[in-house]
Write an enzyme that holds these catalytic residues in place. Sequence first.
Site, mmCIF file in Angstrom:
data_model
loop_
_atom_site.group_PDB
_atom_site.id
_atom_site.type_symbol
_atom_site.label_atom_id
_atom_site.label_comp_id
_atom_site.label_asym_id
_atom_site.label_seq_id
_atom_site.Cartn_x
_atom_site.Cartn_y
_atom_site.Cartn_z
ATOM 1 N N GLU A 8 -3.384 -3.754 -5.026
ATOM 2 C CA GLU A 8 -4.808 -3.674 -5.355
ATOM 3 C C GLU A 8 -5.229 -2.217 -5.482
ATOM 4 O O GLU A 8 -6.064 -1.742 -4.735
ATOM 5 C CB GLU A 8 -5.664 -4.435 -4.328
ATOM 6 C CG GLU A 8 -5.073 -4.576 -2.941
ATOM 7 C CD GLU A 8 -5.326 -3.395 -2.001
ATOM 8 O OE1 GLU A 8 -5.914 -2.374 -2.394
ATOM 9 O OE2 GLU A 8 -4.904 -3.504 -0.855
ATOM 10 N N HIS B 40 0.879 -1.165 0.000
ATOM 11 C CA HIS B 40 0.000 0.000 0.000
ATOM 12 C C HIS B 40 0.915 1.213 0.000
ATOM 13 O O HIS B 40 1.986 1.174 0.616
ATOM 14 C CB HIS B 40 -0.879 0.042 1.257
ATOM 15 C CG HIS B 40 -1.854 -1.073 1.350
ATOM 16 N ND1 HIS B 40 -2.068 -1.753 2.524
ATOM 17 C CD2 HIS B 40 -2.673 -1.635 0.434
ATOM 18 C CE1 HIS B 40 -2.982 -2.684 2.324
ATOM 19 N NE2 HIS B 40 -3.361 -2.632 1.062
#
Length: 131
Positions: free
Chosen positions: A85, A47
Site C-alpha cells: 500500500e 512495508h
Amino acid sequence: LFRSDPHVHPLIGSFDGEPFAYFEVYWAKEDRIAPYYDAHDFDRGLHLLVGNSEYQSAGKLRAWFNGILHYMFLDDPRTQRIVGEPRIDHTRHIAWMHRLGAFTLKEFDFPHKRAALVIVERETYFGQFGP
C-alpha cells in the site's frame, strides 16, 4: 526500530554485508490493510524503508525487490498474494511492483495517506519465468 508485533516479521536487507533497508513482512489479514480489500488468510504484505540510496539503481532495485517477493512466496507456500500500500505518489515504487508482475487494484485513503493497493499473485509472479 523493530516492531514488537507477532504478525510482523522484520528483516534487514544487505548487499555484501552492508545493510541498506528495513523490511516488514506481515500477515495482511491481521494488518490495517485488511478492511480495504478481500484479504485471504495467507496473504502477506510488505512495508519497506530503503536507507541508502546507492541501492536504488535499476540493477540493485530489481535484485532486492525481486528477492524479497520471492522470499515471501517461498517462506509459506500457502501465500497466494502479496499486497502493498505505497503512497499513490510513489510512482517509482508502484512501477517496480508492476514490472515484477503486480497490478494496482484500487486507490484508497488510510487516515495518514492516499494509497495504491498493489497486489502480486503467486501464479503471475512465478509465471513470468516461463515454463
